[in-house]
Design a protein around this motif. Structure first.
Motif, PDB file in Angstrom:
ATOM      1  N   SER A  40       0.834  -1.196   0.000  1.00 27.24           N
ATOM      2  CA  SER A  40       0.000   0.000   0.000  1.00 27.24           C
ATOM      3  C   SER A  40       0.872   1.251   0.000  1.00 27.24           C
ATOM      4  O   SER A  40       1.906   1.309   0.663  1.00 27.24           O
ATOM      5  N   VAL A  77      -9.691  -0.807   2.387  1.00 26.40           N
ATOM      6  CA  VAL A  77      -9.902  -1.669   1.224  1.00 26.40           C
ATOM      7  C   VAL A  77     -11.395  -1.699   0.907  1.00 26.40           C
ATOM      8  O   VAL A  77     -12.198  -2.200   1.693  1.00 26.40           O
ATOM      9  N   ILE A 131     -12.134  -5.755  -3.781  1.00 26.74           N
ATOM     10  CA  ILE A 131     -11.165  -6.794  -4.111  1.00 26.74           C
ATOM     11  C   ILE A 131     -11.743  -7.642  -5.240  1.00 26.74           C
ATOM     12  O   ILE A 131     -12.855  -8.156  -5.124  1.00 26.74           O
ATOM     13  N   ILE A 184      -7.022  -4.634  -6.366  1.00 24.95           N
ATOM     14  CA  ILE A 184      -7.466  -4.107  -5.076  1.00 24.95           C
ATOM     15  C   ILE A 184      -7.668  -2.608  -5.223  1.00 24.95           C
ATOM     16  O   ILE A 184      -6.843  -1.914  -5.832  1.00 24.95           O
ATOM     17  N   ILE A 236      -8.316   0.877  -2.931  1.00 24.28           N
ATOM     18  CA  ILE A 236      -8.218   1.418  -1.574  1.00 24.28           C
ATOM     19  C   ILE A 236      -8.648   2.876  -1.578  1.00 24.28           C
ATOM     20  O   ILE A 236      -8.184   3.680  -2.402  1.00 24.28           O
ATOM     21  N   TYR A 242      -8.427   7.556  -4.466  1.00 27.22           N
ATOM     22  CA  TYR A 242      -8.377   6.089  -4.497  1.00 27.22           C
ATOM     23  C   TYR A 242      -7.055   5.639  -5.128  1.00 27.22           C
ATOM     24  O   TYR A 242      -6.528   6.313  -6.019  1.00 27.22           O
ATOM     25  N   VAL A 252      -4.974  -8.980   2.297  1.00 27.03           N
ATOM     26  CA  VAL A 252      -5.897  -8.100   3.001  1.00 27.03           C
ATOM     27  C   VAL A 252      -7.334  -8.522   2.729  1.00 27.03           C
ATOM     28  O   VAL A 252      -7.615  -9.281   1.803  1.00 27.03           O
ATOM     29  N   LEU A 278     -11.662  -7.219   2.616  1.00 30.13           N
ATOM     30  CA  LEU A 278     -12.568  -6.109   2.359  1.00 30.13           C
ATOM     31  C   LEU A 278     -12.882  -5.391   3.663  1.00 30.13           C
ATOM     32  O   LEU A 278     -13.214  -6.019   4.665  1.00 30.13           O
ATOM     33  N   LEU A 332      -0.188  -6.137   0.206  1.00 30.40           N
ATOM     34  CA  LEU A 332      -1.525  -6.318  -0.371  1.00 30.40           C
ATOM     35  C   LEU A 332      -1.667  -7.644  -1.108  1.00 30.40           C
ATOM     36  O   LEU A 332      -2.679  -8.324  -0.993  1.00 30.40           O
TER      37      LEU A 332
END
Length: 315
Positions: free
Chosen positions: A161, A167, A170, A191, A193, A200, A213, A215, A225
């Motif tokens: 990240s 998150v 996914i 993914i 974020i 984002y 990771v 949700l 990640l």
């Protein structure tokens, strides 16, 4: 006694921005609660984490002067409207429709915010700017503000990240052999974020079942990640983008989509490296690095204390 019912038929209209919007059927539902004093609560339930912009419109409203909601919702449940009757002897009557999209429209973004590169501290990669697949393969016009980065590796390195966030999406549906040996496919695991300022980060082309990771999880700079997926015959690749949403209402958004093919504002932020803070130049090598000032920029004091005691808790 409160009596909760789904009153009248709601017309749910979900407008899709593009692949990265991820609006889904039945993610947000509206419920109506009528009270003995003839007042009415309109509440929502949201299944997915993250911020959503929602418009709720009341039609044929009687015995009440106020209505409609336009705003951002963050929690999984909440109250949108509380309607009070003009005449407390009569019911409030109405029909309603609503629609929603992921994101905070036109957020106030700090353009000086410094990101950490999306790989482990000390790792070095050559970073390039990715072409727009619609332009390259489908003949579409390239969005004016398009900005996407990519890096290749001979090894399946860990993707990290770039900033603290949540998150919110996914995709882990595609087997690795579906993308092996191809240079263009929409069958990619990724993914998404969401950051505190409404931006984002999208991490694209991750190996199937390599996600570290979940949700709704809060991640931090350098949190692992997933693993880079294969690209072509011999390499592994990560693509990543940083953007925000710029629509203000659905009618304007529809017009913007036709004109610009996008309702995203792509961002080219500053990154910290072993050689200082830079703007990425395509084709150059960069070694990941960070300091406490950048790392702790969005940490709470309690998180800083935990990190200093045991940094592995944030990896």
């Amino acid at each position: 006694m409160k009596k909760s019912i789904n009153y009248l038929i709601a017309l749910l209209s979900i407008a899709l921005i593009c692949k990265t919007s991820y609006a889904q059927n039945n993610n947000i539902t509206i419920e109506i609660t009528r009270h003995d004093d003839k007042s009415v609560d309109l509440t929502y339930k949201k299944l997915l984490p993250g911020s959503y912009y929602l418009e709720l419109e009341l039609n044929d409203l009687t015995n009440c002067n106020s209505g409609d909601f336009k705003g951002v919702i963050n929690n999984y449940t909440g109250v949108l409207l509380r309607l009070k009757p003009n005449n407390d002897k009569q019911h409030i009557n109405f029909s309603y429709s609503y629609r929603y999209m992921i994101g905070v429209p036109n957020p106030n973004i700090d353009s000086s915010f410094t990101y950490i590169l999306p790989f482990k501290n000390g790792k070095k990669f050559k970073i390039g700017e990715s072409s727009h697949v619609g332009e390259k393969y489908l003949g579409h016009e390239r969005p004016i503000n398009w900005k996407s980065y990519s890096l290749n590796s001979k090894n399946p390195d860990t993707v990290c990240s770039m900033r603290k966030g949540i998150v919110v999406k996914i995709i882990d549906d595609f087997e690795n052999n579906e993308t092996k040996g191809t240079f263009f496919t929409n069958k990619t695991n990724e993914i998404l974020i969401e950051h505190a300022d409404g931006t984002y980060a999208r991490y694209i082309n991750l190996k199937h079942k390599s996600m570290f990771v979940k949700l709704g999880q809060t991640v931090y700079p350098q949190t692992a990640l997933g693993i880079m997926n294969e690209y072509g015959a011999e390499n592994y690749r990560l693509s990543f983008q940083i953007y925000s949403y710029y629509y203000t209402n659905f009618k304007e958004k529809d017009k913007q989509l036709k004109e610009n093919e996008s309702s995203l504002k792509f961002i080219a932020p500053k990154f910290i490296t072993q050689n200082g803070i830079v703007n990425i130049k395509s084709g150059q090598e960069y070694m990941a690095g960070f300091n406490e000032t950048v790392m702790f920029k969005e940490f709470r004091k309690s998180e800083q204390k935990k990190y200093k005691k045991d940094p592995t808790l944030f990896n």
